[in-house]
Design an enzyme around this catalytic site. Structure first.
Site, PDB file in Angstrom:
ATOM      1  N   CYS B  97       0.830  -1.216   0.000  1.00  0.00           N
ATOM      2  CA  CYS B  97       0.000   0.000   0.000  1.00  0.00           C
ATOM      3  C   CYS B  97       0.860   1.260   0.000  1.00  0.00           C
ATOM      4  CB  CYS B  97      -0.903   0.036   1.230  1.00  0.00           C
ATOM      5  SG  CYS B  97      -2.007  -1.352   1.399  1.00  0.00           S
ATOM      6  N   CYS B 128      -5.748   0.466   3.986  1.00  0.00           N
ATOM      7  CA  CYS B 128      -4.863  -0.564   3.466  1.00  0.00           C
ATOM      8  C   CYS B 128      -5.279  -1.935   3.986  1.00  0.00           C
ATOM      9  CB  CYS B 128      -3.422  -0.242   3.854  1.00  0.00           C
ATOM     10  SG  CYS B 128      -2.241  -1.560   3.464  1.00  0.00           S
ATOM     11  N   CYS B 193     -10.319  24.876  22.504  1.00  0.00           N
ATOM     12  CA  CYS B 193      -8.936  24.376  22.523  1.00  0.00           C
ATOM     13  C   CYS B 193      -7.991  25.543  22.802  1.00  0.00           C
ATOM     14  CB  CYS B 193      -8.560  23.768  21.177  1.00  0.00           C
ATOM     15  SG  CYS B 193      -9.689  22.518  20.554  1.00  0.00           S
ATOM     16  N   CYS B 196      -6.944  27.021  26.464  1.00  0.00           N
ATOM     17  CA  CYS B 196      -5.860  26.437  27.254  1.00  0.00           C
ATOM     18  C   CYS B 196      -4.519  26.506  26.537  1.00  0.00           C
ATOM     19  CB  CYS B 196      -6.180  24.976  27.578  1.00  0.00           C
ATOM     20  SG  CYS B 196      -7.510  24.817  28.776  1.00  0.00           S
ATOM     21  N   HIS B 197      -4.499  26.209  25.249  1.00  0.00           N
ATOM     22  CA  HIS B 197      -3.219  25.977  24.588  1.00  0.00           C
ATOM     23  C   HIS B 197      -2.719  27.148  23.754  1.00  0.00           C
ATOM     24  CE1 HIS B 197      -3.233  21.988  26.187  1.00  0.00           C
ATOM     25  NE2 HIS B 197      -4.463  21.813  25.760  1.00  0.00           N
ATOM     26  N   ARG B 236      -6.034  11.769  22.352  1.00  0.00           N
ATOM     27  CA  ARG B 236      -5.782  12.999  23.129  1.00  0.00           C
ATOM     28  C   ARG B 236      -6.895  14.021  22.906  1.00  0.00           C
ATOM     29  NH1 ARG B 236      -5.580  15.152  26.704  1.00  0.00           N
ATOM     30  NH2 ARG B 236      -4.069  16.504  27.732  1.00  0.00           N
ATOM     31  N   CYS B 240      -9.203  15.703  25.812  1.00  0.00           N
ATOM     32  CA  CYS B 240      -9.365  17.154  25.992  1.00  0.00           C
ATOM     33  C   CYS B 240     -10.847  17.514  26.014  1.00  0.00           C
ATOM     34  CB  CYS B 240      -8.672  17.912  24.867  1.00  0.00           C
ATOM     35  SG  CYS B 240      -6.939  18.231  25.197  1.00  0.00           S
TER      36      CYS B 240
END
Lengths: 110, 279, 122
Positions: B97, B128, B193, B196-197, B236, B240
């Protein structure tokens, strides 16, 4: 003497039975009422989900409310269903109030 | 009076124009995003953001560097290599593949014009498998992390270079949707998002330093001590969303795919250094 | 006579104490209890979790995302203004990171009131 006993028994049984049916009827009414609240909560949850605004615990609350209803705990089930409905409405409002992307003011474009 | 009315209409129209002109291009977004971090942490080299919170936390960095001496993700790399080389039931392998070999993480995510969607590496791996009659892997936990560890390890040093092709308006729409997702408040706690980041990156939440968004995508999959294993980027994302008390979306569903597309684009120019190790 | 006076003072004192209990101390006591409970809720990670972001004098491992909770009475003209801030901080600042503890039902109504009582004392 024997007849009287039978009479007493059937009277007692009659009273018991009739009061049990009233209780059962009352149960049915409550079940239908709380089921309505649960349905409304689920509709609110779905409305929020459709705009990507569903909250984490709303579905869990509805599930729990259904369980409480089955057990006959109408008050707790109704309370939880109402809480879930409120979350559904708030989640929907939250998403709708942000329909337009607003870039944060602290990002500086030149 | 008529003139005043005209002036007013003109004014309203100009305001409308300014509001709609707020739409920004991916290139402008990238510059604003990376400049934000340059201003916030003037002493941190842009390239160093691939190290996440450790780029701005010297104490945490020391512990982390000690961990990296005996990387906890190493066994996963070996397992992943075995997966890559072991033939499927039909005798074919992943190589059939992906003929260019395992160093392919830098090609993802990309816009797949034929399918009209963002193609991510985990999706491509499962496509694949399906094409070869194998069961798809789960997207958050389990074997997918081993093969991703291997592929990321082989791809170390490749430079993030996500492209939003201009010949397909749907690609730009996917990017815009990812951007919208990133800046949208979600869940009972009402965080986006970015809260916080970006806005609070580097600040301390209880005892944890909030990691900067820049470089977030370079080091996945990641061995997280909290998980006790290696996990995917979409795992993740899920975590969050749950933390802000929002219902998470489906891993590699449209929302998270587009989010990955936008978020990886924001790290354009940064080298890949996965798999990583984090607290 | 002296005995009588003593008795009289005693009676007045008693009345005073009783009146005090009826008129003053119950409200005071309730207030203090609210403040104490509010503090517990404020510190609880699953409830107020104020310390995640705010420093409170003497509290263990606070975050530094938001201003320290100090001199609240000089920062907020009224308790109502503080209530609004904890209810939904985005009213005042649309970009605020603070969760809307009241509006989103993060705290129950009674917990919310107690937290306001506590924070107002800081």
């Amino acid at each position: 003497m024997h007849k009287r006993k039978v009479l007493k028994f059937s009277l007692l049984a009659g009273i018991l039975c009739s009061s049990m049916t009233t209780l059962a009827l009352a149960d049915e009414v409550s079940t239908a009422k709380v089921q309505k609240l649960i349905d409304a909560a689920d509709a609110a949850r779905k409305q929020a989900a459709e705009v990507g605004g569903e909250w984490r615990d709303t579905g869990k609350m509805i599930k729990k409310a259904k369980g409480l209803l089955k057990k006959g705990d109408f008050v707790a089930a109704a309370k939880l269903a109402n809480k879930a409905a409120k979350q559904g409405h708030l989640g929907y409002e939250q998403a709708m109030s942000q329909k337009e992307l607003k870039l944060p003011s602290y990002l500086h474009y030149e | 009076m008529k003139q005043l009315f005209r002036k007013l209409t003109l004014l309203v129209m100009t305001c409308g124009f300014i509001a709609s002109a707020q739409a920004t291009t991916p290139e402008e977004d990238l510059a604003a995003f990376q400049n934000f971090f340059k201003k916030r942490f003037p002493n941190v080299e842009t390239q160093d953001y691939i190290n996440g919170a450790y780029s701005i936390d010297p104490v945490g960095r020391e512990n982390w560097e000690a961990i990296e001496e005996f990387p906890p993700y190493e066994p996963f790399i070996d397992e992943g290599q075995a997966m890559w080389e072991t033939p499927f039931a039909n005798g074919k392998t992943y190589k059939d593949c992906f003929p260019d070999g395992p160093a392919l993480a830098g090609k993802y995510p990309h816009w797949d014009k034929d399918k009209g969607m963002v193609m991510t590496l985990p999706l491509a791996l499962n496509n694949c498998r399906k094409a070869n009659g194998e069961k798809p892997m789960k997207y958050k936990k389990g074997p997918i992390n081993s093969i991703l560890s291997y592929l990321s390890y082989e791809s170390r040093g490749q430079v993030t270079n996500v492209v939003v092709p201009s010949d397909d308006p749907k690609a730009l729409q996917a990017y815009e949707d990812g951007k919208k997702f990133y800046y949208t408040r979600r869940g009972q706690l009402n965080f986006s998002c970015a809260h916080c980041h970006l806005q609070n990156a580097g600040m301390i939440l209880r005892t944890e330093i909030l990691s900067p968004a820049l470089g977030h995508t370079t080091h996945f999959p990641v061995y997280r001590s909290k998980w006790g294993t290696v996990g995917t980027l979409h795992r993740r994302f899920t975590g969050c969303n749950k933390q802000v008390r929002a219902k998470p979306f489906k891993a590699h569903g449209e929302e998270y795919r587009n989010l990955e597309y936008f978020l990886t684009y924001m790290s354009n120019g940064l080298p890949l250094n996965g798999p990583g190790a984090r607290k | 006579m002296i005995g009588n006076t003593k008795k009289w003072i005693g009676k007045v004192g008693m009345i005073g104490v009783i009146a005090g209990q009826v008129l003053v101390s119950p409200t005071l006591l309730a207030g203090d209890a609210d403040v104490a409970e509010g503090k517990k809720i404020a510190f609880d990670r699953k409830k107020g979790n104020c310390l995640a972001c705010h420093n409170i004098s003497g509290a263990p491992s606070p975050g530094n995302i938001a201003p320290a909770l100090i001199a609240m009475k000089s920062r907020y003209p009224t308790k109502e203004a503080l209530t609004e801030q904890i209810w939904d901080a985005t009213i005042k600042n649309p970009e605020s990171s603070m969760p809307p503890f009241g509006k989103h039902g993060i705290l129950s109504e009674s917990d919310f009131k107690k937290v306001v009582e506590y924070v107002w004392t800081l």
